[in-house]
Design an enzyme around this catalytic site. Structure first.
Site, PDB file in Angstrom:
ATOM      1  N   ASP A  92      51.583  34.840  44.665  1.00  0.00           N
ATOM      2  CA  ASP A  92      50.071  35.069  44.512  1.00  0.00           C
ATOM      3  C   ASP A  92      49.344  34.079  43.760  1.00  0.00           C
ATOM      4  O   ASP A  92      49.508  33.556  42.525  1.00  0.00           O
ATOM      5  CB  ASP A  92      49.663  36.660  43.893  1.00  0.00           C
ATOM      6  CG  ASP A  92      49.967  37.719  44.955  1.00  0.00           C
ATOM      7  OD1 ASP A  92      51.069  37.651  45.389  1.00  0.00           O
ATOM      8  OD2 ASP A  92      49.543  38.641  44.718  1.00  0.00           O
ATOM      9  N   LYS A 158      43.324  37.174  49.005  1.00  0.00           N
ATOM     10  CA  LYS A 158      43.229  37.971  47.948  1.00  0.00           C
ATOM     11  C   LYS A 158      41.832  37.902  47.360  1.00  0.00           C
ATOM     12  O   LYS A 158      41.709  36.443  46.648  1.00  0.00           O
ATOM     13  CB  LYS A 158      44.710  38.026  46.943  1.00  0.00           C
ATOM     14  CG  LYS A 158      44.363  38.909  45.963  1.00  0.00           C
ATOM     15  CD  LYS A 158      45.656  38.546  44.924  1.00  0.00           C
ATOM     16  CE  LYS A 158      45.587  39.336  43.591  1.00  0.00           C
ATOM     17  NZ  LYS A 158      46.969  39.241  42.818  1.00  0.00           N
ATOM     18  N   LYS A 188      44.113  41.231  50.469  1.00  0.00           N
ATOM     19  CA  LYS A 188      44.565  41.899  49.488  1.00  0.00           C
ATOM     20  C   LYS A 188      43.117  42.255  48.708  1.00  0.00           C
ATOM     21  O   LYS A 188      42.672  41.056  48.146  1.00  0.00           O
ATOM     22  CB  LYS A 188      45.584  41.218  48.650  1.00  0.00           C
ATOM     23  CG  LYS A 188      46.191  42.109  47.317  1.00  0.00           C
ATOM     24  CD  LYS A 188      47.293  41.306  46.636  1.00  0.00           C
ATOM     25  CE  LYS A 188      47.789  42.123  45.254  1.00  0.00           C
ATOM     26  NZ  LYS A 188      48.831  41.447  44.608  1.00  0.00           N
TER      27      LYS A 188
END
Length: 223
Positions: A92, A158, A188
């Site tokens: 991430d 995300k 996300k």
């Protein structure tokens, strides 16, 4: 709400990224992840080996360039490579939000591509800090950055680190991001999702993964 406890657990990244987190906290996080049956855990890079050792079917995600994104691309790439070597299956990464707001989308693209190249086998989630992009650049910028992430090889976009003062995930941001990537990438939602109602709203908006630190409270709200 239309979602069972198992439905939501299956898309949760159970997360602990506080700077004061200890090795004991990560041990507890993994025990809870196993108990709750979540999909993955998300931890800071130094804790990847511990998380990998204790995982029982959970994927391990490591953050890169966290939380500011203001790191040289070569540093982000190396951090990602080391995390994967340590057993992380997912990365991430945080973009350079200022570059995006300044219109330097080629810089953002190159930054993401460097991490993609360094961790070719990992699932790459690109944290765009949606609230900051919208606050300082407007909704079209959020769309543009998501498309840049796709161009650079991301697997997910995300919303947030959860640390930016502009805020975390919003339903509208998830909707815009999902529309931008059109089902080709995952979305996300992360940052400020504290209840079952919040989680359901994000999933209804198009989120395919949820980043939660208060996972038990969210799942308990689903029975």
């Amino acid at each position: 709400m239309g979602y069972t406890r198992a439905d939501v657990a299956a898309v949760v990244d159970h997360t602990l990224l506080k700077p004061e987190a200890t090795e004991a906290d990560i041990v507890a996080l993994l025990a809870e992840a196993v108990e709750l049956g979540v999909y993955a855990v998300c931890v800071s890079p130094p804790f990847v080996p511990t998380a990998v050792t204790l995982a029982a079917g959970q994927a391990v995600a490591a953050v890169v360039g966290f939380p500011s994104g203001k790191h040289l691309s070569v540093i982000k790439a190396h951090e990602a490579a080391v995390a994967v070597e340590s057993g992380a299956a997912e990365i991430d990464m945080v973009i350079d939000v200022g570059a995006a707001i300044g219109g330097e989308l080629d810089v953002v693209r190159a930054d993401i591509a460097a991490v993609r190249e360094a961790a070719p086998g990992a699932v790459l989630k690109v944290i765009v800090e949606s609230s900051a992009l919208v606050e300082f650049g407007g909704w079209p910028l959020l769309t543009d950055v998501c498309r840049v992430a796709e161009d650079a090889g991301a697997d997910f976009v995300k919303t947030s680190t959860g640390f930016h003062p502009s805020g975390g995930a919003s339903v509208r941001a998830v909707e815009v991001m999902a529309a931008a990537v059109g089902g080709r990438l995952g979305v996300k939602a992360s940052g400020g999702i504290r209840s079952a109602t919040d989680a359901a709203a994000m999933l209804n908006a198009g989120a395919t993964r949820l980043g939660l630190s208060g996972t038990r409270a969210v799942l308990d709200g689903l029975g």
